[in-house]
Design an enzyme around this catalytic site. Structure first.
Site, PDB file in Angstrom:
ATOM      1  N   ASP A  82     -66.336  90.198  68.091  1.00  0.00           N
ATOM      2  CA  ASP A  82     -65.613  89.469  67.047  1.00  0.00           C
ATOM      3  C   ASP A  82     -64.574  88.547  67.701  1.00  0.00           C
ATOM      4  O   ASP A  82     -63.767  88.994  68.521  1.00  0.00           O
ATOM      5  CB  ASP A  82     -64.927  90.511  66.142  1.00  0.00           C
ATOM      6  CG  ASP A  82     -64.396  89.919  64.857  1.00  0.00           C
ATOM      7  OD1 ASP A  82     -64.922  88.884  64.408  1.00  0.00           O
ATOM      8  OD2 ASP A  82     -63.458  90.519  64.276  1.00  0.00           O
ATOM      9  N   HIS A 213     -65.468  85.081  57.428  1.00  0.00           N
ATOM     10  CA  HIS A 213     -64.424  85.968  57.978  1.00  0.00           C
ATOM     11  C   HIS A 213     -63.372  86.188  56.896  1.00  0.00           C
ATOM     12  O   HIS A 213     -63.377  85.530  55.866  1.00  0.00           O
ATOM     13  CB  HIS A 213     -63.769  85.294  59.191  1.00  0.00           C
ATOM     14  CG  HIS A 213     -64.598  85.383  60.422  1.00  0.00           C
ATOM     15  ND1 HIS A 213     -64.224  86.123  61.515  1.00  0.00           N
ATOM     16  CD2 HIS A 213     -65.805  84.848  60.723  1.00  0.00           C
ATOM     17  CE1 HIS A 213     -65.165  86.015  62.445  1.00  0.00           C
ATOM     18  NE2 HIS A 213     -66.134  85.247  61.995  1.00  0.00           N
ATOM     19  N   SER A 216     -61.630  90.637  53.227  1.00  0.00           N
ATOM     20  CA  SER A 216     -61.112  91.849  52.587  1.00  0.00           C
ATOM     21  C   SER A 216     -60.525  91.509  51.219  1.00  0.00           C
ATOM     22  O   SER A 216     -60.003  90.415  51.002  1.00  0.00           O
ATOM     23  CB  SER A 216     -60.040  92.511  53.465  1.00  0.00           C
ATOM     24  OG  SER A 216     -60.666  93.298  54.453  1.00  0.00           O
ATOM     25  N   ASP A 258     -62.375  94.058  57.648  1.00  0.00           N
ATOM     26  CA  ASP A 258     -61.607  94.926  58.532  1.00  0.00           C
ATOM     27  C   ASP A 258     -60.412  95.531  57.787  1.00  0.00           C
ATOM     28  O   ASP A 258     -60.277  96.753  57.668  1.00  0.00           O
ATOM     29  CB  ASP A 258     -61.128  94.119  59.756  1.00  0.00           C
ATOM     30  CG  ASP A 258     -60.420  94.978  60.777  1.00  0.00           C
ATOM     31  OD1 ASP A 258     -60.373  96.219  60.590  1.00  0.00           O
ATOM     32  OD2 ASP A 258     -59.894  94.448  61.763  1.00  0.00           O
TER      33      ASP A 258
HETATM   34  O1  G3H Z   1     -60.147  89.025  62.683  1.00  0.00           O
HETATM   35  C1  G3H Z   1     -59.492  89.939  63.173  1.00  0.00           C
HETATM   36  C2  G3H Z   1     -59.890  91.338  62.984  1.00  0.00           C
HETATM   37  O2  G3H Z   1     -59.389  91.858  61.777  1.00  0.00           O
HETATM   38  C3  G3H Z   1     -59.530  92.180  64.187  1.00  0.00           C
HETATM   39  O3  G3H Z   1     -58.163  92.363  64.299  1.00  0.00           O
HETATM   40  O4  G3H Z   1     -57.578  92.090  66.742  1.00  0.00           O
HETATM   41  O5  G3H Z   1     -56.162  93.468  65.197  1.00  0.00           O
HETATM   42  O6  G3H Z   1     -58.416  94.260  65.931  1.00  0.00           O
HETATM   43  P1  G3H Z   1     -57.543  93.086  65.624  1.00  0.00           P
HETATM   44  P1  13P Z   2     -60.079  90.849  56.943  1.00  0.00           P
HETATM   45  O1  13P Z   2     -58.729  90.872  57.592  1.00  0.00           O
HETATM   46  O2  13P Z   2     -60.016  90.082  55.648  1.00  0.00           O
HETATM   47  O3  13P Z   2     -60.651  92.188  56.780  1.00  0.00           O
HETATM   48  O4  13P Z   2     -61.070  90.002  57.905  1.00  0.00           O
HETATM   49  C1  13P Z   2     -61.689  90.607  59.011  1.00  0.00           C
HETATM   50  C2  13P Z   2     -62.366  89.629  59.897  1.00  0.00           C
HETATM   51  O5  13P Z   2     -62.609  88.486  59.565  1.00  0.00           O
HETATM   52  C3  13P Z   2     -62.758  90.090  61.232  1.00  0.00           C
HETATM   53  O6  13P Z   2     -63.274  89.071  62.012  1.00  0.00           O
HETATM   54 ZN    ZN Z   3     -62.405  87.147  61.658  1.00  0.00          ZN
END
Ligand code: G3H
Ligand code: 13P
Ligand code: ZN
Length: 311
Positions: A82, A213, A216, A258
């Protein structure tokens, strides 16, 4: 079943008018929750690993946990990087067994985005791995980088044909009003996706898989549990699930979630601590967190993605 790429998943999703969920993973319980939910719903699923996840858990642990999940089920599972920031992290992930990577050079100038993305595509395709890239800029927080809503940019349909043909990517993430994080909009706002832009992009790229992306929805019942049991999350709302459902019926084949999983995981733990102040065995509260997260994933598969019985 061994890990798969997203090629067949996306072809089937495009033709079937649904999307595959891409859920972020950071530890064993989260992987189990997602895979158990997908397994019970007979749905394909994408497990995705961010830079933050690699830092927290060590990519080698995540790789083996995902492999263990794949070994225990017959549903198609892809392991996806990701928001890969540069060629090196994409290469390391490809070499390490990921079946899909995202190169996110969307903040870079046009020519640079094309050049980095093309380089990743050449390496990935030579190793049987597929590539997602991004055009446009989402608001919100990702990997500790905050993009103000005023700096967010919708994807221009005029750019997508040239970008996809010059880079050779397998899927394209676009900005049509989603944003990262749990604090997207204030209560009372009525967030809508730019479905008109999605439709226009769909016309310019027939049959091509589009990615969302920041999808949520910030489940209000879970936020209420967090705040009832000692938390202090600000009031906020996310992307309405009905808007995501519309997008999933069109060209959107992958929807990233996420924050909603984090909220569900945390809500169960906060509740557990208050209801069982004598507990100190992590399996008790992590077990609750896993079960609660599994329910959210099942809800997404059935009510948002439409991918049940498509494995
Ligand atoms: O787009 C970002 C995702 O929600 C991942 O976030 O780098 O805090 O794991 P993170
Ligand atoms: P959210 O923060 O809306 O769950 O998005 C997650 C995401 O795009 C991870 O790449
Ligand atoms: Zn993302």
């Amino acid at each position: 079943m061994p890990l798969v790429t997203t090629t067949k998943m996306f072809k089937d999703a495009y033709e079937g008018g649904y999307a595959v969920g891409a859920f972020n993973v950071n530890n064993m319980e989260m992987i189990q929750a997602i895979v158990e939910a997908a397994n019970e719903c007979k749905s394909p699923v994408i497990l995705q690993v961010s830079a933050g996840a690699r830092k927290y858990a060590n990519p080698v642990y995540l790789k083996h946990l995902v492999a263990a999940a794949a070994e225990t089920t017959d549903i198609p599972i892809a392991m996806h990087l990701d928001h890969g920031a540069d060629f090196e992290i994409c290469k390391a992930s490809i070499d390490g067994g990921f079946t899909s990577v995202m190169i996110d050079a969307s903040s870079k100038p046009w020519d640079e985005n094309i050049a980095i993305t093309k380089k990743v595509v050449e390496y990935a395709h030579a190793h049987g791995v597929v590539v997602e890239a991004e055009l446009g800029k989402l608001a919100g927080i990702e990997d500790d980088v905050k993009v103000a809503a005023s700096d967010a940019q919708f994807t221009s349909p005029d750019e997508v044909e040239e970008f996809t043909s010059k880079t050779g990517i397998d899927s394209l993430a676009i900005a049509i009003g989603t944003s990262h994080g749990a604090y997207k909009f204030k209560p009372g706002q009525d967030p809508k996706l730019r479905i008109d832009i999605l439709e226009e992009i769909g016309k310019r790229l027939p049959g091509f898989p589009i990615v969302l992306h920041g999808a949520s929805s910030v489940p209000q019942d879970q936020v209420a549990i967090i705040n009832q049991f000692g938390g202090n999350m600000p009031n906020a709302i996310g992307i309405p699930e009905s808007e995501l459902r519309k997008a999933a019926k069109l060209a959107v084949c992958k929807i990233n979630i996420d924050s909603d999983l984090r909220v569900a995981f945390t809500a169960a733990i906060r509740k557990h601590y208050v209801e069982h102040p004598d507990h100190f065995d992590p399996r008790q509260y992590l077990g609750d967190a896993r079960a609660n997260m599994k329910e959210i994933v099942k809800h997404k598969i059935i009510n948002v993605l439409g991918s049940q019985n498509k494995a």
